[in-house]
Enzyme design. Structure first.
Site, PDB file in Angstrom:
ATOM      1  N   ASP A 179      -8.395  -3.646  -2.845  1.00 24.04           N
ATOM      2  CA  ASP A 179      -7.823  -2.345  -2.517  1.00 24.04           C
ATOM      3  C   ASP A 179      -6.362  -2.373  -2.955  1.00 24.04           C
ATOM      4  OD1 ASP A 179      -7.488   0.193  -1.480  1.00 24.04           O
ATOM      5  OD2 ASP A 179      -7.043  -0.532   0.532  1.00 24.04           O
ATOM      6  N   ASP A 234      -3.514   0.325  -2.173  1.00 24.78           N
ATOM      7  CA  ASP A 234      -2.490   0.761  -1.227  1.00 24.78           C
ATOM      8  C   ASP A 234      -2.598   0.025   0.105  1.00 24.78           C
ATOM      9  OD1 ASP A 234      -1.247   2.904  -2.818  1.00 24.78           O
ATOM     10  OD2 ASP A 234      -3.234   3.815  -2.688  1.00 24.78           O
TER      11      ASP A 234
END
Length: 235
Positions: free
Chosen positions: A16, A18
């Site tokens: 991932d 952010d």
């Protein structure tokens, strides 16, 4: 599969972006997000300029897992079984007696089953589950306070303006067009909001590529914004 999990046993590894691979300076980013939303309400929807004024103490209001009840302007924190642990009306805390008066002796929030099964958005509530919209919970509370101050009825109509503020700042063309406040601010000074990856993380990622691993970046952010982030945090 054995008893122990190891990334070295994986051929494909996804990260991932952010708040995982990319860490943010949360204090600066939260203020920027709040100001992005509040600025839109003031400039485009005629809300009071006082919404732009914040004190350090106001940030204690924000934490993940808050639900704004759009029907009455309450913000609630729920237990895993749907019991209301704490609640505010606008930004003002409700006492135990007020919570019981509003939600009954068992302190049950009536929309919990809907929220618990899907975590979907609804015309009746909004669940604040990520850092990109969490400052909006504080703004919702302050908007409810403002409506009371004006003598206006508190109902879900204000949420339409909140959604417009979110879309104005986060829509897919905003980065390219320098629209809103959020993206232009990050583009001007990425170091104020983004934390570069450490050399050890960069070395680790490179070692996995050298070992033949396929590395994936998984994100819902727009590609232009992702490129800016990666250039800053990874070089």
């Amino acid at each position: 599969m054995g008893d122990h999990f190891s990334l070295s046993d994986c051929d494909v590894i996804g990260f991932d972006l952010d708040h995982t691979l990319c860490r943010y300076h949360l204090k600066e980013t939260s203020r920027l997000i709040y100001e992005s939303f509040a600025g839109y309400l003031v400039e485009h929807k005629g809300y009071d300029k006082d919404l732009l004024n914040l004190t350090p103490a106001t940030w204690d209001f924000c934490f993940k897992g808050l639900v704004v009840d759009l029907e009455d302007g309450n913000l609630v924190k729920l237990a895993e079984d749907g019991t209301v642990l704490r609640a505010t009306h606008g930004s003002n805390d409700l006492s135990t007696e007020e919570i019981i008066k509003h939600y009954g002796p068992k302190r049950e929030w009536k929309h919990f089953n809907s929220l618990n099964t899907s975590f979907t958005r609804s015309a009746k509530y909004y669940f604040y589950d990520n850092y990109f919209d969490l400052p909006g919970a504080l703004l919702c509370g302050r908007v409810v306070d403002m409506l009371h101050k004006r003598g206006n009825e508190v109902n879900s109509d204000f949420w339409k303006d909140m959604v417009a503020a979110i879309d104005h700042n986060y829509n897919t063309s905003a980065f390219k067009e320098d629209a809103g406040t959020y993206f232009p601010s990050v583009k001007r000074d990425p170091g104020r909001y983004l934390q570069p990856c450490s050399d050890s993380v960069k070395t680790w990622l490179q070692s996995m590529k050298n070992a033949g691993k396929v590395l994936l970046l998984i994100t819902s952010s727009h590609s232009d914004y992702c490129r800016l982030i990666c250039e800053h945090i990874l070089g």
